[in-house]
Motif scaffolding. Structure first.
Motif, PDB file in Angstrom:
ATOM      1  N   UNK B  35      36.583   6.078 -14.700  1.00  0.00           N
ATOM      2  CA  UNK B  35      36.589   6.066 -13.247  1.00  0.00           C
ATOM      3  C   UNK B  35      35.775   7.246 -12.742  1.00  0.00           C
ATOM      4  N   UNK B  36      34.763   6.977 -11.936  1.00  0.00           N
ATOM      5  CA  UNK B  36      33.934   8.062 -11.414  1.00  0.00           C
ATOM      6  C   UNK B  36      34.450   8.511 -10.063  1.00  0.00           C
ATOM      7  N   UNK B  37      34.532   9.827  -9.877  1.00  0.00           N
ATOM      8  CA  UNK B  37      34.920  10.383  -8.592  1.00  0.00           C
ATOM      9  C   UNK B  37      33.736  11.216  -8.117  1.00  0.00           C
ATOM     10  N   UNK B  38      33.098  10.760  -7.052  1.00  0.00           N
ATOM     11  CA  UNK B  38      31.907  11.471  -6.607  1.00  0.00           C
ATOM     12  C   UNK B  38      32.021  11.854  -5.137  1.00  0.00           C
ATOM     13  N   UNK B  39      31.148  12.758  -4.711  1.00  0.00           N
ATOM     14  CA  UNK B  39      31.172  13.237  -3.339  1.00  0.00           C
ATOM     15  C   UNK B  39      30.441  14.559  -3.255  1.00  0.00           C
ATOM     16  N   UNK B  40      30.121  14.961  -2.031  1.00  0.00           N
ATOM     17  CA  UNK B  40      29.378  16.203  -1.852  1.00  0.00           C
ATOM     18  C   UNK B  40      30.256  17.413  -2.132  1.00  0.00           C
TER      19      UNK B  40
END
Ligand SMILES: Nc1ncnc2c1ncn2[C@@H]1O[C@H](COP(=O)(O)OP(=O)(O)OP(=O)(O)O)[C@@H](O)[C@H]1O
Ligand SMILES: [Mg+2]
Lengths: 305, 511
Positions: B35-40
């Motif tokens: 599961x990828x968790x991405x964000x700035x």
């Protein structure tokens, strides 16, 4: 000084070293976990007092010793609770402990023993048979109090524990990098509380040794700076228990020697001799390596998140 | 067999005082998925990770493990349920050896069996395909080495659920490949993985599902196959699909040789560098760095990049050879780091937590570090608070730092936002020599582009820039020349347009 005097000085020096040794060993473990306790002087006073009080009342020095340990644990936990749970400044809490210990032991002494002299039931001398009659090594090595052997063995055992066991690893990590230890699943505050209690129990034993094995009886403020010498031993030994053993022996022998020198040189003011062990302590601290780095988080509370 | 999610967040929020770091986030992570968790930077990814690992407790909402509601009071509880974490800021004891760090928290309290421990570590490392020395002191390893230890340590716990917070940022491409292979392998064993990353390539390469976070909220969650890279970038930046994106910096278009002078700013001759453990990192290297150029140092980490930068910054002394800095007379190592800074040297360190910032001090105080001689900030030994605060406020705006204000302790910021402040500080006062070790590590796409643009801007102004980077894309985007360190040797320098990635890759591999 002839050989007899020297041998006697060393033999009693080992005895003089024991209260300092026990306190220093406990403090080493506590500081390794990051808890600085400058109040061991106060805990030693409580230990010395409880040992005398309870052994007089029960007739057994062993029960007195247990009482001193219990008192030490209680005060160690009190300090731990203040600094670990309430996050009070460690120096402030430690100094409070010195005052508390001096006050409680002095007050209790007057209350319970009327401030008078008592006969303290002594420990039975450990009988090592022929060994203790050997020249020189007999009196030095084989005529010591039972607890002295315990203290020396404990120094090596704690050295091993800290360096070679999982428990030691845990304690050191808690004092060095608590964030990492917490992430590894270690409960920082619990370890610190336990180490503070352990430090307190050994300071209690140190006090008990002083009042029931080295001397026989309680006098107000009888610890007279040994708790602080123990703190110096911890630093000087660079937080190594076996090093603390040698540091304590050095102070003990210096102390025993100064007592004898007072008698040998009556012309010199006796105060000059009394300060001798303290001068040695100061000089030792200035030696290279004496200022080595202690546990990184010594004296700092751990806050989560 | 388990059917429901292994881990579920249900309406979780986390606030720090007035700051709402996480705002009503719900997530389900299924068994055996990546599961990828991405964000700035500052979106709240690490905060989510910390709640999953029991480090912090949510202010509101519930966490379920295998359907059962849990209230972790410490990482210990999470570990007991098989949740293992690789932290963005490593949780390692620098004074311990690698083996001791492995034993921490897992070994029984009794005697440590060091030889068995070492054997176990070697086997584990071999199974992943890396080499580590169990007796090395962790504090003596570079960040890539520490990252590997941190990952292996998490794997050693045989978790049911593995969380990785930006694990690949500092790894060489080869080591990142090994990590991804290891993730593939444990996924097949039914272990779930959460991967926090800024590299979209990683998301498309190994992740099944992706969640995008923005300003503490969950923007979207879904199968990776439903998204194109542009969608994800747009979602991270604006919260919507298909928004117009800012253009990437275009280095080649800039006149690369415009400000380039003839006299080199930095002159390195026959340099021999040793690692902290005494081994030879580089046997002999010589190069010039001219004003107005960016010279990139590529190579698998641990081949002397750390030592090179630290020697030039005056933080350690080279074993042999000489370094000359045009702004100062004589050998560089005869000057203190402070003198070097005053002469115009700036340094973005690779280990920001230890060498870059003081965590407990405010942003303003951290910005002041290294500029204490500057009359704008300090006059007659007294700090001019107003001007420092004003400058910090400006920096916060320029770099888009997510913070409550200039007086917030920098330790409270997200990793990427801390890095932004370090960069701002080092770019301040227009240095003539800039050492940038992994400047865009841990930065989101928008800020990486900003930093690369700034590097180009400063180069065009006439600064000499030494850029250490493990990212060939970055090197190709902005560098003028490149050198490669591998196996105690230096390859190059060659102008970027006279070489190929294949050639540089081969040098990195030691051919
Ligand atoms: N202890 C704290 N006190 C106050 N604010 C905090 C604290 N910890 C985190 N925050 C805030 O919460 C927000 C989210 O931080 P977080 O570390 O989760 O970001 P992130 O997504 O991991 O970013 P990055 O990519 O830079 O690592 C940030 O704005 C940060 O300032
Ligand atoms: Mg983060």
């Amino acid at each position: 000084m002839d050989q007899v005097v020297v041998v006697a000085a060393i033999a009693s020096g080992i005895r003089f070293a024991m209260p300092i040794l026990f306190a220093a060993l406990g403090e080493t473990v506590s500081e390794k976990a990051g808890v600085l306790n400058v109040g061991i002087e106060g805990i030693m006073l409580i230990g010395a007092f409880l040992a005398v009080l309870i052994s007089v009342q029960t007739g057994s020095p062993w029960v007195g010793l247990l009482a001193a340990i219990a008192g030490g644990i209680a005060l160690g936990l009190l300090h731990g609770w203040m600094v670990v749970v309430l996050k009070v400044d460690q120096i402030v809490s430690g100094i409070a402990l010195v005052v508390l210990g001096a006050g409680l032991s002095g007050f209790g002494y007057r209350l319970a023993l009327d401030g008078g002299a008592v006969r303290v039931p002594g420990f039975r001398q450990l009988d090592l048979g022929l060994l203790s009659h050997l020249p020189v090594v007999g009196p030095v090595l084989f005529s010591q109090h039972f607890l002295a052997y315990v203290g020396i063995a404990l120094a090596f055992a704690l050295g091993f524990m800290l360096r070679r066991t999982g428990l030691g690893l845990t304690i050191r990590a808690v004092g060095e990098t608590p964030e990492a230890a917490a992430a590894a699943g270690i409960e920082i505050d619990r370890v610190r509380l336990c180490c503070a209690a352990f430090g307190g129990s050994l300071a209690g034993i140190g006090g008990a040794f002083l009042s029931t094995a080295q001397l026989a009886g309680f006098v107000e403020n009888m610890v007279s700076g040994r708790g602080f010498i123990a703190l110096a031993c911890v630093v000087f030994s660079r937080w190594r228990p076996v090093g603390a053993l040698f540091a304590a022996l050095a102070f003990g022998i210096a102390d025993a020697a100064q007592v004898r020198m007072q008698a040998l040189y009556p012309d010199i003011p006796y105060q000059a001799f009394i300060i001798l062990p303290f001068v040695i302590a100061l000089l030792a601290m200035t030696m290279p390596g004496g200022a080595a780095r202690g546990p990184a988080q010594l004296g700092r509370p751990f806050r989560r998140g | 067999m388990i059917s429901g999610p292994i881990l579920a967040l249900d309406g979780v929020s986390k606030s720090y005082g007035d700051v709402l770091a996480i705002d009503d986030v719900s997530l389900n992570i299924a068994v055996g998925e990546v599961f990828a968790l991405i964000g700035e930077n500052g979106a709240g990814k690490s905060t989510i990770v910390k709640m999953m690992s029991g480090e912090i407790a949510p202010s509101r909402g519930t966490i379920r493990v295998l359907g059962e509601k849990v209230a972790f009071s410490s990482p210990r509880d999470a570990l007991a349920r098989g949740i293992s974490v690789v932290h963005q800021h490593y949780a390692l004891v620098p004074d311990f050896t690698v083996a001791e760090n492995f034993a921490l928290g897992t070994a029984p309290l009794g005697r440590l069996d060091r030889s068995a421990l070492n054997r176990r570590i070697r086997t584990l490392a071999a199974s992943v395909g890396v080499e580590i020395d169990p007796d090395a002191l962790v504090g003596s390893l570079d960040v890539a080495g520490q990252q590997k230890i941190e990952i292996l340590k998490a794997l050693a716990r045989e978790p049911r659920f593995l969380i990785l917070d930006e694990p690949a940022a500092v790894l060489s491409p080869e080591d990142a490949d090994r990590l991804f292979l290891a993730i593939e392998r444990i996924r097949r064993q039914g272990i779930s993985v959460v991967l926090v990353t800024h590299r979209l390539a990683d998301v498309f390469r190994i992740c099944d599902r992706v969640a995008v976070m923005r300003m503490g909220r969950l923007v979207v969650e879904g199968d990776v196959t439903n998204f194109a890279p542009e969608d994800l970038i747009s979602l991270m930046m604006t919260g919507e699909r298909g928004a117009a994106l800012p253009s990437q910096p275009c280095a080649r278009a800039a006149t690369a040789t415009a400000a380039r002078g003839d006299t080199p700013v930095l002159q390195v001759r026959d340099l021999e560098l040793h690692r902290a453990n005494g081994s030879v990192a580089v046997r002999s290297m010589s190069f010039d760095l001219a004003a107005g150029e960016i010279l990139a140092v590529a190579g698998v980490e641990g081949n002397g990049q750390t030592e090179l930068v630290r020697s030039i910054a005056g933080l350690e002394r080279q074993a042999c050879g000489s370094i000359g800095f045009s702004a100062l007379e004589g050998e560089l190592s005869s000057h203190s780091p402070q003198a070097l800074r005053q002469a115009g040297l700036a340094h973005v360190p690779e280990d920001r937590i230890h060498d870059g910032i003081v965590l407990t001090q405010s942003l303003a105080e951290n910005l002041l570090l290294g500029h204490l001689h500057h009359p704008a900030f300090v006059r007659k030994g007294v700090i001019r608070r107003d001007s420092v605060v004003r400058q910090t406020t400006q920096v916060i705006q320029d770099y888009g730092i997510r913070t409550t204000g200039p007086m917030q302790p920098i330790g409270r910021l997200s990793g990427g936002n801390q890095q932004k402040l370090v960069l701002a500080r080092e770019f301040m006062n227009d240095p003539c020599l800039l050492l940038a070790a992994h400047p865009s590590r841990g930065l989101d796409i928008r800020t990486s582009a900003l930093v690369q643009g700034l590097l180009i801007e400063h180069r065009d102004r006439g600064a000499a820039i030494l850029l250490v980077s493990a990212d060939l894309d970055e090197i190709w985007a902005i560098a003028d020349r490149v050198i490669v360190l591998s196996d105690t040797r230096m390859h190059g320098p060659v102008p970027i347009h006279e070489t190929t990635r294949q050639e540089v890759g081969a040098w990195m591999a030691g051919h």
